[in-house]
Enzyme design. Sequence first.
Site, PDB file in Angstrom:
ATOM      1  N   GLU A   1       4.636   3.690  10.111  1.00  0.00           N
ATOM      2  CA  GLU A   1       3.236   3.749  10.522  1.00  0.00           C
ATOM      3  C   GLU A   1       2.965   4.932  11.449  1.00  0.00           C
ATOM      4  O   GLU A   1       2.136   4.864  12.342  1.00  0.00           O
ATOM      5  CB  GLU A   1       2.829   2.433  11.207  1.00  0.00           C
ATOM      6  CG  GLU A   1       1.802   1.623  10.435  1.00  0.00           C
ATOM      7  CD  GLU A   1       2.393   1.037   9.156  1.00  0.00           C
ATOM      8  OE1 GLU A   1       2.845   1.832   8.312  1.00  0.00           O
ATOM      9  OE2 GLU A   1       2.394  -0.172   8.977  1.00  0.00           O
TER      10      GLU A   1
ATOM     11  N   PHE B   1       0.843  -1.194   0.000  1.00  0.00           N
ATOM     12  CA  PHE B   1       0.000   0.000   0.000  1.00  0.00           C
ATOM     13  C   PHE B   1       0.877   1.243   0.000  1.00  0.00           C
ATOM     14  O   PHE B   1       2.040   1.204   0.417  1.00  0.00           O
ATOM     15  CB  PHE B   1      -0.970   0.006   1.189  1.00  0.00           C
ATOM     16  CG  PHE B   1      -0.344   0.340   2.513  1.00  0.00           C
ATOM     17  CD1 PHE B   1      -0.465   1.603   3.054  1.00  0.00           C
ATOM     18  CD2 PHE B   1       0.351  -0.625   3.215  1.00  0.00           C
ATOM     19  CE1 PHE B   1       0.105   1.911   4.279  1.00  0.00           C
ATOM     20  CE2 PHE B   1       0.923  -0.330   4.447  1.00  0.00           C
ATOM     21  CZ  PHE B   1       0.800   0.947   4.979  1.00  0.00           C
TER      22      PHE B   1
ATOM     23  N   PRO C   1       7.131  12.114  -1.827  1.00  0.00           N
ATOM     24  CA  PRO C   1       8.433  12.720  -1.504  1.00  0.00           C
ATOM     25  C   PRO C   1       8.353  13.986  -0.656  1.00  0.00           C
ATOM     26  O   PRO C   1       9.234  14.256   0.142  1.00  0.00           O
ATOM     27  CB  PRO C   1       9.023  13.017  -2.884  1.00  0.00           C
ATOM     28  CG  PRO C   1       8.407  11.997  -3.784  1.00  0.00           C
ATOM     29  CD  PRO C   1       7.012  11.815  -3.264  1.00  0.00           C
ATOM     30  N   GLY C   2       7.269  14.782  -0.788  1.00  0.00           N
ATOM     31  CA  GLY C   2       7.248  16.069  -0.113  1.00  0.00           C
ATOM     32  C   GLY C   2       6.292  16.203   1.039  1.00  0.00           C
ATOM     33  O   GLY C   2       6.091  17.316   1.526  1.00  0.00           O
TER      34      GLY C   2
ATOM     35  N   GLU D   1       5.936  11.434  17.289  1.00  0.00           N
ATOM     36  CA  GLU D   1       5.217  12.701  17.457  1.00  0.00           C
ATOM     37  C   GLU D   1       3.764  12.579  16.992  1.00  0.00           C
ATOM     38  O   GLU D   1       2.842  13.113  17.623  1.00  0.00           O
ATOM     39  CB  GLU D   1       5.942  13.809  16.678  1.00  0.00           C
ATOM     40  CG  GLU D   1       7.274  14.232  17.272  1.00  0.00           C
ATOM     41  CD  GLU D   1       8.384  13.188  17.088  1.00  0.00           C
ATOM     42  OE1 GLU D   1       9.324  13.184  17.890  1.00  0.00           O
ATOM     43  OE2 GLU D   1       8.286  12.363  16.136  1.00  0.00           O
TER      44      GLU D   1
END
Length: 401
Positions: free
Chosen positions: A379, A127, A132-133, A383
């Site tokens: 996952e 999945f 990238p950002g 934080e």
Amino acid sequence: MARLAQTAGLTDIQQEILSTVRDFVDKEIIPVATELEHRDEYPQQIVDGLKELGLFGLMIPEEYGGLGESLLTYALCVEEIARGWMSVSGIINTHFIVAYMLKQHGTQEQKDHFLPRMAAGDIRGAFSMSEPGLGSDVSAITSKAVKDGEEYVLNGQKMWLTNGGTSNLVAVLVRSDEGHPEGTAPHKSMTTFLVEKEPGFGEVRPGLTIPGKIDKMGYKGVDTTELIMDGLRIPANRVLGGVTGRGFYQMMDGVEVGRVNVAARGCGVAQRAFELGVRYAQQRHTFGKPIAQHQAIQFKLAEMATKVEAAHAMMVNAARKKDSGERNDLEAGMAKYLASEYCKEVVEDAFRIHGGYGFSKEYEIERLYREAPMLLIGEGTAEIQKMIIGRRLLEEYRFQG
């Protein structure tokens, strides 16, 4: 292990499954894990063995050819597998999340088409949410699906795809504005697509490219890749659940049980680190006696064992909560947070017990030392878990003033 991380109240079937998996780990995974990991080699023989054991269908209902077991059974199996080699548990986890999402949210046609072959291990799932950002900010997804007749055209780049090369089914989360006017909340304009592809790298179907494996510090063996969509055409019947705009909720449901899995992985790696540390402490001598007889080492072993026990208990509690049908995001977040942090600490303490030898690739603890950090971010980071935990606590303890 003789005493640590035991689980009360298991059925005879659960105990038999765990015993079988434990024997497989001891005989087929631990003896070869470090060598395969150092070569970054996909553990095909191990995966074939797990397929024969039926583990790819462990939680898939019996009507689709699976074993129909609980999340708790699955998590305890993952704990055993991660104790042998964490990368192998990652291969299973991504497959399991896709199967779970199909079972919970798929149309009947999608369940009938995919689940029997997933239970047999012939279809391997992966999945993809990250890009990238965006990191932890799922609402910032830019990959997009545009309706074109009876198909959707997907464009964009995804990142950190476990099983990206070896899988032949990928659940991909993208933005889909069709039916969702401008200004709609981002999480209400996302859709999960079921993308079938050929295993391997390069262009695996028209419009879909899987570049080579990402070179990682640890978590080797399992292939982690990017996924690039450039005019990828997907039929409308491959929208998970058949309706657009529900992808965010579907993925979060899958990730929630995935967090229990990551907690189980942390428990397994911590258990193995403790095993290695307590064994080495009894073999290594300094100042005329085994270092296990030094109080400083005994204190360290005591702390390690307590952390193993605490993490295991929280993981079991989170799994049982989900199995009961109750909301478990608080328990799953706590379990994932605690198990990953304690895993890092137990591994580091075992590394310290090994002294200079822990820095040598000849010793297994060196591999664990590089693997544990992945659990701190997989996952959802620590934080993110704390944000989930804090919000849920404020819901539960809302001040009525």
